[in-house]
Design an enzyme around this catalytic site. Structure first.
Site, PDB file in Angstrom:
ATOM      1  N   CYS A 138       0.693  -1.309   0.090  1.00  0.00           N
ATOM      2  CA  CYS A 138      -0.025  -0.095   0.026  1.00  0.00           C
ATOM      3  C   CYS A 138       0.800   1.174   0.106  1.00  0.00           C
ATOM      4  O   CYS A 138       1.036   1.611   1.103  1.00  0.00           O
ATOM      5  CB  CYS A 138      -1.012  -0.196   1.357  1.00  0.00           C
ATOM      6  N   CYS A 141      -0.495   4.098   2.107  1.00  0.00           N
ATOM      7  CA  CYS A 141      -0.154   4.062   3.553  1.00  0.00           C
ATOM      8  C   CYS A 141       1.134   4.211   4.116  1.00  0.00           C
ATOM      9  O   CYS A 141       1.587   4.808   5.016  1.00  0.00           O
ATOM     10  CB  CYS A 141      -0.722   2.396   3.970  1.00  0.00           C
ATOM     11  N   ASP A 142       2.140   3.850   3.241  1.00  0.00           N
ATOM     12  CA  ASP A 142       3.474   3.618   3.531  1.00  0.00           C
ATOM     13  C   ASP A 142       4.513   4.334   2.819  1.00  0.00           C
ATOM     14  O   ASP A 142       5.619   4.497   3.208  1.00  0.00           O
ATOM     15  CB  ASP A 142       3.972   2.155   3.566  1.00  0.00           C
TER      16      ASP A 142
END
Length: 317
Positions: A138, A141-142
């Protein structure tokens, strides 16, 4: 009450942000929900480390810790959270029948499906070894953790193209690994990638191995599948963007789903094609797939289940 058979008003299948939010709302509405967590209690978030984009956590929070908070909140209002896996469902008559771990039968007036999705992986041992230590499925997300660094992303579809351009804003350089000699992504997304100067596209490229120092990712060994030439790209982050599989196998032939297996719900609703069965979170959302949007649909599902039960009591659906 015998162990083999039990009746509940509201059964929740799955325990990510969608399932737990549904549980919080259902419990507060006095539906006495029972939740079966599935094999990965807490869902995909337990496999990410820092969650920084969920409102209300100014300093961010670890994914597993956040799911623990969700669980406690659901339990505080009376949700029964049980570790178990739904192996079969029968929605042909009411109340709906659900088989847990192939042995126990639970009947339910309403069922909320929150079984989520699983990221597809390449299937390399090194990929699992460094998952969370430089390997991620992701980018949204990261990506933030790789500011100013060199990263690679594997994939050729719209999601991969979108995530590559997202990473390009944060990272010094993005190596995009495409297995064939062309993208699967739409023309518009392709153009966006091609017009981003710090994305380098490697066509006809297979990922052989993710390299690391035992702690974190340090590089990736790639092979040109036309020339068989291999080379190592120096990177600190490796993103896999080859799609997701919704965990909806057990509902095949029972609930309406699209060709990839995502459950189809009515517009602006969590209702499935079967009255009293609702679907929320990533099992029915292939577009946004965020913790906060999943939680939102979990809330909707519980409220719709509550309305459905109230209408049933008054003899009308």
């Amino acid at each position: 009450m015998s162990q083999e058979n039990e009746h509940v008003q509201c059964l929740i299948i799955g325990s990510g942000p969608a399932g737990y939010t549904a549980a919080i709302y259902a419990a507060r509405a006095d539906l006495k929900p029972v939740m079966y967590t599935g094999m990965v209690p807490g869902g995909q978030l337990t496999q990410t480390t820092d969650v920084e984009n969920f409102p209300g956590y100014p300093d961010g929070i670890m994914g597993p810790e956040m799911m623990e908070d969700f669980r406690k909140q659901a339990e505080r209002f009376g949700t029964q959270v049980r570790f178990g896996h739904v192996s079969k469902v029968d929605f042909s008559s009411t109340p709906h029948k659900v088989i847990i771990d192939e042995e126990k039968t639970v009947t339910a007036d309403t069922v909320i499906i929150a079984t989520g999705a699983s990221a597809k992986w390449l299937g390399l041992e090194s990929e699992q070894k460094y998952n969370g230590f430089g390997v991620s499925a992701c980018a949204v997300c990261d990506g933030f953790f790789f500011k100013g660094q060199d990263v690679a992303i594997v994939g050729a579809g719209d999601t991969a193209a979108e995530e590559a351009t997202y990473l390009a804003k944060l990272c010094k350089k993005v190596h995009m690994l495409v297995r064939r000699d062309e993208f699967r992504a739409s023309k518009a997304m392709q153009n966006r990638v091609l017009n981003t100067p710090n994305i380098e596209i490697h066509y006809n490229t297979d990922t052989e191995e993710i390299l690391g120092d035992g702690k974190n990712v340090t590089g990736v060994k790639v092979k040109n599948n036309l020339t068989n030439e291999t080379k190592v790209l120096d990177i600190t982050g490796f993103f896999v963007a080859i799609g997701h599989n919704p965990n909806t196998e057990i509902f095949k032939g029972i609930l309406d789903m699209d060709e990839t297996g995502y459950l189809i719900t009515q517009a602006d609703s969590t209702k499935t094609n079967i009255p009293g069965v609702f679907a929320c979170g990533d099992a029915q959302d292939k577009l946004w797939r965020q913790a906060v949007t999943a939680a939102g649909t979990g809330c909707m599902a519980a409220l719709e289940a509550e309305r459905y039960l109230a209408a049933a009591e008054h003899g009308s659906h």
